[in-house]
Design an enzyme around this catalytic site. Structure first.
Site, mmCIF file in Angstrom:
data_model
loop_
_atom_site.group_PDB
_atom_site.id
_atom_site.type_symbol
_atom_site.label_atom_id
_atom_site.label_comp_id
_atom_site.label_asym_id
_atom_site.label_seq_id
_atom_site.Cartn_x
_atom_site.Cartn_y
_atom_site.Cartn_z
ATOM 1 N N VAL A 11 12.193 -18.507 58.540
ATOM 2 C CA VAL A 11 12.937 -17.245 58.407
ATOM 3 C C VAL A 11 14.353 -17.380 58.980
ATOM 4 C CG1 VAL A 11 13.060 -14.868 59.309
ATOM 5 C CG2 VAL A 11 10.941 -15.730 58.313
ATOM 6 N N THR A 121 7.956 -10.788 62.712
ATOM 7 C CA THR A 121 6.939 -9.751 62.504
ATOM 8 C C THR A 121 6.318 -9.430 63.860
ATOM 9 O OG1 THR A 121 6.525 -10.666 60.324
ATOM 10 C CG2 THR A 121 4.831 -9.208 61.222
ATOM 11 N N PHE A 150 11.071 -9.948 54.633
ATOM 12 C CA PHE A 150 10.077 -9.970 53.551
ATOM 13 C C PHE A 150 10.216 -11.194 52.647
ATOM 14 C CE2 PHE A 150 10.290 -5.636 54.972
ATOM 15 C CZ PHE A 150 8.965 -5.246 54.996
ATOM 16 N N ASN A 209 2.111 -6.629 54.101
ATOM 17 C CA ASN A 209 1.375 -7.895 54.008
ATOM 18 C C ASN A 209 -0.118 -7.670 53.785
ATOM 19 O OD1 ASN A 209 3.572 -9.472 54.131
ATOM 20 N ND2 ASN A 209 3.155 -10.408 56.112
ATOM 21 N N CYS A 261 1.635 -16.185 57.470
ATOM 22 C CA CYS A 261 1.820 -14.739 57.666
ATOM 23 C C CYS A 261 0.564 -13.897 57.426
ATOM 24 C CB CYS A 261 2.956 -14.241 56.780
ATOM 25 S SG CYS A 261 4.554 -14.862 57.325
HETATM 26 P P1 NAD Z 1 8.803 -20.949 62.534
HETATM 27 O O1 NAD Z 1 7.687 -21.409 63.403
HETATM 28 O O2 NAD Z 1 9.110 -21.677 61.295
HETATM 29 O O3 NAD Z 1 10.149 -20.864 63.383
HETATM 30 C C1 NAD Z 1 10.227 -20.384 64.684
HETATM 31 C C2 NAD Z 1 11.381 -21.120 65.367
HETATM 32 O O4 NAD Z 1 11.593 -20.533 66.657
HETATM 33 C C3 NAD Z 1 11.107 -22.600 65.606
HETATM 34 O O5 NAD Z 1 12.169 -23.379 65.098
HETATM 35 C C4 NAD Z 1 11.016 -22.719 67.125
HETATM 36 O O6 NAD Z 1 11.482 -23.962 67.616
HETATM 37 C C5 NAD Z 1 11.918 -21.586 67.548
HETATM 38 N N1 NAD Z 1 11.721 -21.134 68.936
HETATM 39 C C6 NAD Z 1 10.566 -21.019 69.635
HETATM 40 N N2 NAD Z 1 10.810 -20.590 70.882
HETATM 41 C C7 NAD Z 1 12.151 -20.404 70.967
HETATM 42 C C8 NAD Z 1 13.013 -19.968 71.996
HETATM 43 N N3 NAD Z 1 12.539 -19.608 73.196
HETATM 44 N N4 NAD Z 1 14.333 -19.922 71.756
HETATM 45 C C9 NAD Z 1 14.831 -20.284 70.534
HETATM 46 N N5 NAD Z 1 14.055 -20.709 69.525
HETATM 47 C C10 NAD Z 1 12.731 -20.763 69.738
HETATM 48 O O7 NAD Z 1 8.454 -19.420 62.217
HETATM 49 P P2 NAD Z 1 8.761 -18.614 60.858
HETATM 50 O O8 NAD Z 1 7.765 -18.966 59.826
HETATM 51 O O9 NAD Z 1 10.211 -18.703 60.546
HETATM 52 O O10 NAD Z 1 8.436 -17.126 61.342
HETATM 53 C C11 NAD Z 1 9.231 -16.453 62.287
HETATM 54 C C12 NAD Z 1 8.829 -14.997 62.304
HETATM 55 O O11 NAD Z 1 9.099 -14.401 61.030
HETATM 56 C C13 NAD Z 1 7.342 -14.745 62.537
HETATM 57 O O12 NAD Z 1 7.192 -13.555 63.274
HETATM 58 C C14 NAD Z 1 6.775 -14.563 61.153
HETATM 59 O O13 NAD Z 1 5.614 -13.779 61.131
HETATM 60 C C15 NAD Z 1 7.915 -13.840 60.473
HETATM 61 N N6 NAD Z 1 7.991 -14.025 59.014
HETATM 62 C C16 NAD Z 1 7.751 -15.256 58.474
HETATM 63 C C17 NAD Z 1 7.854 -15.426 57.100
HETATM 64 C C18 NAD Z 1 7.569 -16.761 56.488
HETATM 65 O O14 NAD Z 1 7.418 -16.803 55.258
HETATM 66 N N7 NAD Z 1 7.491 -17.844 57.234
HETATM 67 C C19 NAD Z 1 8.219 -14.347 56.284
HETATM 68 C C20 NAD Z 1 8.491 -13.118 56.876
HETATM 69 C C21 NAD Z 1 8.369 -12.964 58.248
#
Ligand code: NAD
Length: 437
Positions: A11, A121, A150, A209, A261
């Site tokens: 994201v 989320t 989204f 979702n 998700c």
């Molecule tokens: P991800 O695991 O791909 O990325 C999270 C990132 O945060 C990682 O790069 C990690 O190194 C970093 N991180 C962790 N701790 C940290 C800190 N203290 N400081 C800075 N960076 C830090 O996660 P994602 O899939 O991108 O999802 C992120 C959020 O978005 C979640 O809440 C998820 O539910 C939501 N979301 C995801 C999607 C999807 O399709 N992946 C879609 C909509 C919403």
């Protein structure tokens, strides 16, 4: 505008890159030093169509900066987006500890007014937790916006650039205007921002979702019934989807939903319901029915080979939880392969992007191939678990020649029954009659 994005995952990186593409100056902050080093060298850590080009272009233009230093981001940006992970805790709740840690660090760094925007989320009530936490640490004024994301992996850039809607949860009219300005470039044809209070914004994401997962699960149950009664789930899918009240999206029969998700968000919704005395009975049923859908497909394969002499060798096409991503988090394909391994089968797998991540998720217990056809050599069957475009029109002659016998289990209904019959393939799919040679 000057923007900081904290958490450069699926994201965060897509959001940051698309915001930079619209002309904003974006500081990307992540705790993972290796990831930041790679991004600084122009190496993109995830597979997402169209992402590499915009990251590299905006980096070159200086609009996209990567750092592990949160201070740089907070000092230089009016808006600070939180896009860190919110994984499931053991009790099913969403673990927002990283959101709280980052918020606390931001509070300590605040010297001027900032807007903190949560894209992750997060469960209902996180708005209050974060605002209380920051207010307790600093006198500096700030605003908080709940802006759930989204986008869908596999079409994340397209989704961010042309969103169906953008949810903005804030009580402050001045902040609404700024958010409208930030998102303006992504909705030039019509304004698709839906403003609401932060609590409703948090709820909207979980409701969306769970609704989507419910549609998939409903179709999978209908498919099982179709198989039993001799109906064709693909005809039924088209039949119901063409009703404008229903629509075609998220109705494909398959091996159950997964990904980073839906499963975790449903768990968190059920947990939130339990906490306040509301039984989320439909969500629980969806969870159980999805587990059954995943199990049903694996069982079909296990049952087929039960009693066979020696270890069946299976060629698997697809490990990612869906097409066009390398993400294997809670992938139904991985769950299926685990089940096959547990039943003593040998797996030769191919995935266009998720070979490495898939092998890691399976502790290296499978053999990975760079080419789908090489994985077929001498295998007892081909198992299709992800709906990659390149699997849709394969060379059936080569499949028949390279397998021990022409046998396909297709968890994604990629092939026309008449076509596989023509090639003399024994074919099992989801919600449709088996094709026997
Ligand atoms: P991800 O695991 O791909 O990325 C999270 C990132 O945060 C990682 O790069 C990690 O190194 C970093 N991180 C962790 N701790 C940290 C800190 N203290 N400081 C800075 N960076 C830090 O996660 P994602 O899939 O991108 O999802 C992120 C959020 O978005 C979640 O809440 C998820 O539910 C939501 N979301 C995801 C999607 C999807 O399709 N992946 C879609 C909509 C919403």
């Amino acid at each position: 505008m000057k923007v900081c994005v904290v958490g450069i995952g699926y994201v965060g990186l897509v959001s940051a890159a698309c915001l930079a593409e619209a002309g904003n100056d974006v500081v990307c902050v992540d705790i993972d030093q290796k990831k930041i080093e790679a991004l600084n060298k122009g190496v993109i850590p995830i597979y997402e169509p169209g992402l590499t080009e915009i990251v590299q272009r905006n980096k070159k233009l200086g609009r996209l900066v990567f750092t592990t230093d949160l201070k740089t981001g907070v000092e230089n940006s009016l808006m600070i987006f939180l896009a860190v992970g919110t994984p499931s805790a053991e009790d099913g709740s969403a673990d927002i500890s990283t959101i709280l840690e980052v918020s606390e660090s931001i509070a300590q760094l605040l010297e001027d007014y900032r807007i903190i925007v949560t894209k992750s989320t997060v469960p209902v009530g996180t708005y209050k937790k974060v605002t209380d936490l920051i207010s307790a640490k600093t006198e500096v004024k700030f605003d908080y916006v709940s802006n759930p994301e989204f986008l869908k992996e596999g079409s994340a850039v397209e989704d961010f650039m042309r969103p169906d809607r953008i949810i903005i949860g804030t009580k402050n009219p001045a902040v609404r205007e700024l958010m409208k300005q930030l998102y303006g470039p992504f909705m030039r044809q019509s304004n698709r921002i839906v403003f609401m209070d932060p609590i409703s914004a948090e709820m909207t994401k979980y409701a969306a979702n769970t609704m989507l997962a419910t549609r998939i699960t409903f179709m999978n149950e209908i498919s099982e019934l179709c198989e039993q009664l001799g109906a064709d789930a693909e005809h039924v899918r088209r039949g119901i989807g063409s009703d404008s009240r229903i629509g075609h999206s998220f109705l494909f029969p398959g091996i159950g939903f997964g990904g980073s998700c839906f499963p975790k968000d449903i768990r968190a919704l059920i947990y939130s319901g339990n906490k306040c005395g509301v039984q989320m009975s439909l969500a629980k049923t969806v969870q159980d029915a999805n587990a059954k859908s995943q199990d049903r497909f694996a069982r079909k394969i296990v049952d087929y080979f039960s009693g066979s002499v020696g270890k069946p060798v299976l060629a698997v096409w697809g490990l990612a939880f869906k097409a066009k991503t390398d993400d294997v988090r809670e992938s139904p394909a991985i769950n299926c392969v685990k089940r096959l391994l547990d039943n003593g089968m040998k797996i030769r797998a191919y995935d266009p992007e998720a070979g490495e991540s898939g092998a890691a998720a399976l502790d290296g217990k499978i053999e990975i191939f760079d080419n789908g056809y090489d994985a077929l050599d001498g295998a007892d069957a081909l198992i299709i678990l992800t709906d990659w475009q390149e699997f849709r029109n394969p060379n059936f002659e080569s499949i028949c020649r390279r397998l021990k016998k022409p046998l396909i289990f297709d968890g994604r209904n990629l092939y026309d029954l008449g076509v596989v019959k023509k090639f003399g393939i024994e074919y099992y799919s989801v919600g449709r009659a088996a094709v026997l040679p």
